[in-house]
Design a protein around this motif. Structure first.
Motif, short mmCIF file in Angstrom:
data_model
loop_
_atom_site.label_atom_id
_atom_site.label_comp_id
_atom_site.label_asym_id
_atom_site.label_seq_id
_atom_site.Cartn_x
_atom_site.Cartn_y
_atom_site.Cartn_z
N GLY A 92 67.92 -2.59 52.79
CA GLY A 92 69.00 -3.38 53.76
C GLY A 92 69.93 -2.52 54.59
N ASN A 172 72.62 -13.82 55.40
CA ASN A 172 71.92 -13.62 54.33
C ASN A 172 70.46 -14.04 54.48
OD1 ASN A 172 73.93 -13.33 52.64
ND2 ASN A 172 74.54 -15.31 52.31
N GLY A 173 70.17 -14.80 55.48
CA GLY A 173 68.88 -15.31 55.91
C GLY A 173 68.16 -14.16 56.74
N HIS A 175 68.88 -10.97 56.38
CA HIS A 175 68.56 -9.95 55.18
C HIS A 175 67.56 -10.29 54.45
CE1 HIS A 175 71.84 -7.56 56.23
NE2 HIS A 175 72.78 -8.29 55.91
N LEU A 176 67.19 -11.70 54.14
CA LEU A 176 66.31 -12.08 53.34
C LEU A 176 64.93 -12.03 53.93
CD1 LEU A 176 64.92 -13.46 50.61
CD2 LEU A 176 65.46 -15.70 51.98
N VAL A 177 64.82 -11.98 55.03
CA VAL A 177 63.45 -11.88 55.77
C VAL A 177 63.21 -10.68 56.02
CG1 VAL A 177 62.63 -12.12 58.08
CG2 VAL A 177 63.70 -14.08 57.30
N THR A 178 64.29 -9.90 56.27
CA THR A 178 64.05 -8.09 56.57
C THR A 178 63.41 -7.78 55.14
OG1 THR A 178 65.72 -8.22 57.95
CG2 THR A 178 65.21 -6.16 56.70
N ARG A 179 64.00 -7.99 53.96
CA ARG A 179 63.56 -7.57 52.58
C ARG A 179 61.97 -8.12 52.50
NH1 ARG A 179 68.64 -6.96 52.53
NH2 ARG A 179 69.79 -5.41 51.15
N VAL A 180 61.79 -9.21 52.61
CA VAL A 180 60.40 -9.67 52.53
C VAL A 180 59.34 -9.06 53.55
CG1 VAL A 180 58.75 -11.62 52.77
CG2 VAL A 180 60.82 -11.98 51.74
#
Length: 208
Positions: A92, A172-173, A175-180
């Motif tokens: 992140g 939050n959304g 960060h979630l997409v980035t990690r996926v």
């Protein structure tokens, strides 16, 4: 037209260039600019990135040949670079790069290296090179070129409406997409390195 290769190139580049993950960085670098100024900055950044990516896509193999670098070396180095990028995405890391003195922020760091970074450049060079290290057929090159254009178009839309995207997904959304995407990029990087190792092993076994 090689549809399968075009789809593979599109998905890989989209993951590497991560338009959603770059939204916070784009907004931070253009803080204080109006809507029109931000859209103009996004357009200039896309032009700079497109110029560099297409340069290496069509002339990268000649550069490699001049330096006596083979395709397996490119695949291995590209895989390592992508793995490092993937680790940043998984952690992140969202540090805003420093503005280059006397250079438009649209060119550096937005166009290069945020959009057209070493990972994207390595990927397009691999896609534009055949299995034996030679040039692809014309229509196959066109397939990859169109995939690059499609990725750039997606990035343009995301950056053009970056403010709306951030409000819609919220931090939050994003960060979630980035990690996926980071996890997918790890798999792509390992595949590139594994292919390079197999090529080196095959070459070594063929030696007398």
């Amino acid at each position: 037209m090689d549809i399968q290769l075009a789809v593979q190139a599109f998905v890989t580049l989209l993951v590497i260039m991560s338009p959603l993950g770059n939204v916070p960085v784009f907004l931070a670098l253009t803080e204080g600019e109006g809507v029109r100024a931000r859209r103009r900055t996004a357009a200039h950044a896309l032009l700079a990135a497109a110029g560099l990516i297409y340069l290496f896509a069509f002339f990268g193999t000649r550069i490699l040949a001049a330096l006596s670098i083979g395709l397996p070396a490119l695949q291995a180095s590209g895989g390592v670079v992508l793995f490092l990028v993937a680790l940043q995405m998984l952690r992140g890391d969202a540090l805003v790069p420093t503005r280059a003195e006397g250079v438009s922020v649209a060119v550096v760091p937005l166009g290069v290296p945020i959009l057209a970074g070493p990972g994207a450049i390595s990927a397009v060079m691999v896609f534009m090179t055949s299995g034996d290290g030679g040039q692809l057929e014309l229509m196959t090159q066109v397939s990859v070129a169109l995939a690059i254009a499609a990725v750039l178009a997606v990035i343009w839309v995301v950056l053009r409406y970056a403010g709306a995207v951030e409000r819609l997904l919220r931090p939050n959304g994003i960060h979630l997409v980035t990690r996926v995407m980071g996890m997918l990029l790890v798999a792509i990087s390992i595949e590139l390195v594994a292919t390079a190792v197999q090529a080196y092993a095959a070459g070594a076994s063929a030696l007398p």
